[in-house]
Write a protein that holds these residues in place. Structure first.
Motif, PDB file in Angstrom:
ATOM      1  N   ALA A 102    -134.120 -48.407 -15.380  1.00 37.35           N
ATOM      2  CA  ALA A 102    -135.180 -47.775 -14.600  1.00 37.35           C
ATOM      3  C   ALA A 102    -136.531 -48.066 -15.223  1.00 37.35           C
ATOM      4  N   SER A 121    -138.985 -46.215 -14.523  1.00 37.73           N
ATOM      5  CA  SER A 121    -139.706 -45.005 -14.139  1.00 37.73           C
ATOM      6  C   SER A 121    -140.313 -44.303 -15.346  1.00 37.73           C
ATOM      7  N   PRO A 131    -136.469 -39.990 -15.522  1.00 37.97           N
ATOM      8  CA  PRO A 131    -136.161 -40.052 -14.099  1.00 37.97           C
ATOM      9  C   PRO A 131    -135.545 -38.752 -13.595  1.00 37.97           C
ATOM     10  N   ALA A 171    -125.695 -47.140 -16.780  1.00 37.12           N
ATOM     11  CA  ALA A 171    -126.657 -48.209 -16.502  1.00 37.12           C
ATOM     12  C   ALA A 171    -127.694 -48.336 -17.624  1.00 37.12           C
ATOM     13  N   GLY A 172    -127.698 -47.392 -18.545  1.00 35.08           N
ATOM     14  CA  GLY A 172    -128.693 -47.434 -19.625  1.00 35.08           C
ATOM     15  C   GLY A 172    -130.074 -47.000 -19.196  1.00 35.08           C
ATOM     16  N   ALA A 173    -130.172 -46.338 -18.066  1.00 36.22           N
ATOM     17  CA  ALA A 173    -131.476 -45.910 -17.574  1.00 36.22           C
ATOM     18  C   ALA A 173    -132.102 -44.871 -18.484  1.00 36.22           C
ATOM     19  N   TYR A 230    -145.105 -37.809 -10.655  1.00 39.69           N
ATOM     20  CA  TYR A 230    -143.982 -38.639 -11.089  1.00 39.69           C
ATOM     21  C   TYR A 230    -143.942 -39.907 -10.255  1.00 39.69           C
ATOM     22  N   ASP A 268    -134.936 -44.672  -8.346  1.00 40.67           N
ATOM     23  CA  ASP A 268    -134.039 -44.041  -9.321  1.00 40.67           C
ATOM     24  C   ASP A 268    -132.575 -44.299  -8.987  1.00 40.67           C
ATOM     25  N   TRP A 285    -126.247 -43.088 -14.361  1.00 40.04           N
ATOM     26  CA  TRP A 285    -127.517 -43.388 -15.037  1.00 40.04           C
ATOM     27  C   TRP A 285    -127.270 -43.772 -16.508  1.00 40.04           C
TER      28      TRP A 285
END
Lengths: 263, 385
Positions: free
Chosen positions: A201, A203, B134, B158-160, A254, A135, B155
């Motif tokens: 991510a 995730s 996340p 970063a486009g997460a 998770y 993350d 985040w």
């Protein structure tokens, strides 16, 4: 993806062929309870083998810093009814060593390496998260202002307060303590590490069995909360793995993942 | 650096005070029971997050306060969120310590406190919110709340993820937690409800508080968003675990990074939320920082410390203060520094003593300087910037 320029590790148990890598050492930590928690000592030991610019961006991922409860035992022993929170508590608490509090603070790894190595750049400390490694990677990839990034994972979970609970969750586990450091810079030539190639991510949480260990590490390897992302990369380096997607699990359903690519 | 909308925010502050109380200069500081090693503190009212006995599984008070902040926060339950939880150590909570002592030699005694360990607190808050994205937990001591917002911003950049909920909580206002700080010599030992005196010549340490806050940060368009997180800066002191550096350059660097896109901070800033703990060292260093940062315009910027009213809520303090910064931006009333009777001489700074003040401007700066040397500054703007 981030370019790996250097790495180091100080570990209390061997991780297979990883111990043949340069800058990876076995350590024994003598308790120095009045001065420094084990998690900080491991990080300082590992980091002493890297050259880090003082303005580097720093991310630390900190597990349990070490034992803490024993600081309270003398205070309980002086209680007339044998209970810590019993009579004359305020008076008994005068005996609590001032460092007792500092040693349970979970930002002490970032503080210790900053003080010891003069690191004054931006710093983020993530705690108690095996999944935090992945993350954090996408935020590190966005750090355009700071060419060099130091990622430090440190944990001292092989202590009575933590060990038994970990074994409740992962019954066959052997715990390892220590610290793993990665230095990323634009001219790094060891490999690429990233949440995904696009910097996003990966995730997407999947419901997993909470008692299931992450599948990415070799069977029989010791367990280490907060260190496992780093252990995966060490394994990839030691084994010459050309590319691989690693998965990390928090034991609560998770998961995160990150990619490794050898250069 | 991109501006990201703050569609909503909420606080769980000592005394259950909120922005109108702060404008009125109300204090949450009360006398503590004799089990505490100091006389005053700033607790939550007993009806907010009352302890509930469950022998099977004890919820950490820090988590309970975080959940209360979540319940007070308005957010779109159908959106896909990330979660950044600022929740420093739970190991000083009395239930945990007592049961851990009992469990020496009998680890099964730790089962009721398993929710204090590892990823359990983060998982608990994520499940409560229904977060499926996340999630991380941040601990940079007293800068945790600010740094959690910075992580969320990174985040989003970063486009997460497009939406992040940031929650900060702290619950060390118990005899053990207070003793830890008291024995370090950082707390005021006054038996006086006005003991929290940031920037006053007679200040002698902080008053401990407890609380939580929540903030929703979004990269999507929110036309009615009251404010935006538009900048941030971080640095480390590299000097001392509890002290402040003689060279304030690193603290200034964090502020200047946050203000990088503001042309003239001395004229454009409506307000600065100081860390303002009321320790001798912190406030003296901050005075030097603001004199240097604002230069000749220093008298024109309102600077105050919310901790004068609610004490120091440690890991939650900077997110509570960030929420109040947004309220100040929306309402144009800077909250006062109460108990400020004799200011440090010749600072030339406006610490908004004892009475709220009207302010105008499109930006507010919120500072946190935490144990361990974490310096963290946030810039909020009225519009996208």
């Amino acid at each position: 993806m981030l370019r790996l320029a250097a790495f180091s590790a100080a570990l209390t148990r061997p991780l297979g062929t990883c111990m043949d890598l340069p800058n990876v050492t076995l350590v024994e930590y003598e308790d120095d309870e009045q001065r420094r928690a084990p998690a900080s000592a491991y990080a300082l030991d590992a980091l002493s083998r890297l050259e880090v610019p003082t303005d580097a961006r720093v991310v630390t991922i900190s597990g349990p810093p070490g034992k803490f409860i024993h600081h309270m035992e003398p205070i309980r022993q002086r209680s007339p009814d044998g209970r810590l929170m019993g009579p004359k508590l305020a008076r008994r608490l005068r005996r609590l060593h001032p460092y007792g509090l500092l040693l349970c603070l979970q930002n002490q790894v970032s503080a210790a390496i900053s003080m010891e190595f003069g690191l004054t750049g931006p710093c983020m400390n993530l705690i108690e998260g095996t999944t935090a490694f992945a993350d954090a990677l996408c935020t590190l990839e966005g750090g355009k202002d700071h060419e060099t990034t130091l990622l430090v994972m440190s944990s001292a979970a092989d202590r009575p307060e933590q060990r038994e609970l970990t074994k409740l969750k992962f019954p066959d586990s052997v715990l390892v303590e220590g610290a793993i450091c990665f230095l990323f810079s634009p001219d790094g030539e060891m490999g690429l590490v990233g949440a995904t190639a696009s910097g996003r991510a990966t995730s997407e949480p999947k419901k997993t069995n909470p008692k299931e260990r992450p599948a990415s590490l070799p069977p029989g390897w010791p367990h280490a909360p907060c260190l496992e992302g780093g252990m995966c990369v060490l394994w990839a380096l030691a084994s010459g793995i050309p590319s691989k997607r690693f998965w990390l699990s928090d034991g609560h359903g998770y998961q995160t993942s990150f990619d490794w690519q050898k250069l | 650096m991109t501006s990201f909308a703050v569609p909503s925010h909420a606080i769980v502050a000592p005394g259950d005070l909120d922005y109108p109380d702060f404008v009125a200069g109300r204090s949450a500081v009360v006398r503590l029971p004799e089990t505490f090693p100091v006389r005053v503190g700033a607790p939550l009212p007993e009806d907010v997050c009352p302890p509930h006995a469950n022998a099977e599984l004890i919820m950490p008070r820090g988590v309970a306060l975080a959940l209360e902040a979540c319940d007070r926060l308005e957010y779109d339950p159908d959106a896909h969120y990330g979660l950044v939880l600022a929740l420093p150590t739970l190991r000083a909570e009395p239930e945990f310590v007592e049961r851990s002592l009992d469990a020496v030699g009998d680890p099964s005694g730790l089962i009721p406190v398993r929710s204090f360990f590892g990823e359990a607190p983060l998982a608990e808050v994520a499940e409560h919110l229904g977060v499926d994205g996340p999630r991380v937990r941040v601990d940079t001591a007293c800068a945790s709340g600010s740094d959690a917002l910075i992580f969320a911003h990174q985040w989003l950049e970063a486009g997460a993820v497009e939406d992040v909920i940031v929650v900060a909580s702290t619950a060390m206002l118990n005899p053990l937690g207070v003793a830890g700080f008291n024995n370090l010599g950082t707390l005021s030992r006054d038996d006086d409800l006005r003991a929290s005196r940031p920037f006053d010549l007679a200040r002698n340490g902080f008053v401990m508080g407890e609380g939580a806050a929540g903030m929703w940060l979004s990269s999507r368009s929110h036309t009615s968003a009251p404010g935006y997180l538009s900048g941030y800066g971080q640095s480390m002191n590299a000097t001392h675990m509890t002290g402040v550096p003689e060279d304030i350059g690193v603290m200034l660097r964090a502020c200047r990074s946050a203000l990088a896109r503001v042309p003239n901070p001395g004229k454009d800033l409506a307000y600065i939320s100081a860390h303002g703990t009321a320790t001798r060292a912190n406030d003296a260093a901050e005075i030097r920082v603001y004199r240097e940062l604002l230069g000749e315009d220093r008298a024109g910027v309102a600077i105050s410390s919310l901790k004068s009213m609610i004490g120091h809520c440690l890991g939650a303090s900077s997110l509570i203060e960030a929420c109040v910064c947004l309220d100040i931006l929306i309402n144009g009333q800077a909250t006062p520094t109460i108990n400020l009777e004799v200011p440090e001489p010749n600072s030339g700074l406006d610490f908004v003593p004892n009475k709220a003040k009207e302010v105008s401007g499109d930006f507010v700066l919120s500072n946190a300087f935490g144990f361990g040397g974490h310096n963290s500054s946030l810039l909020f703007s009225r519009g996208q910037f």
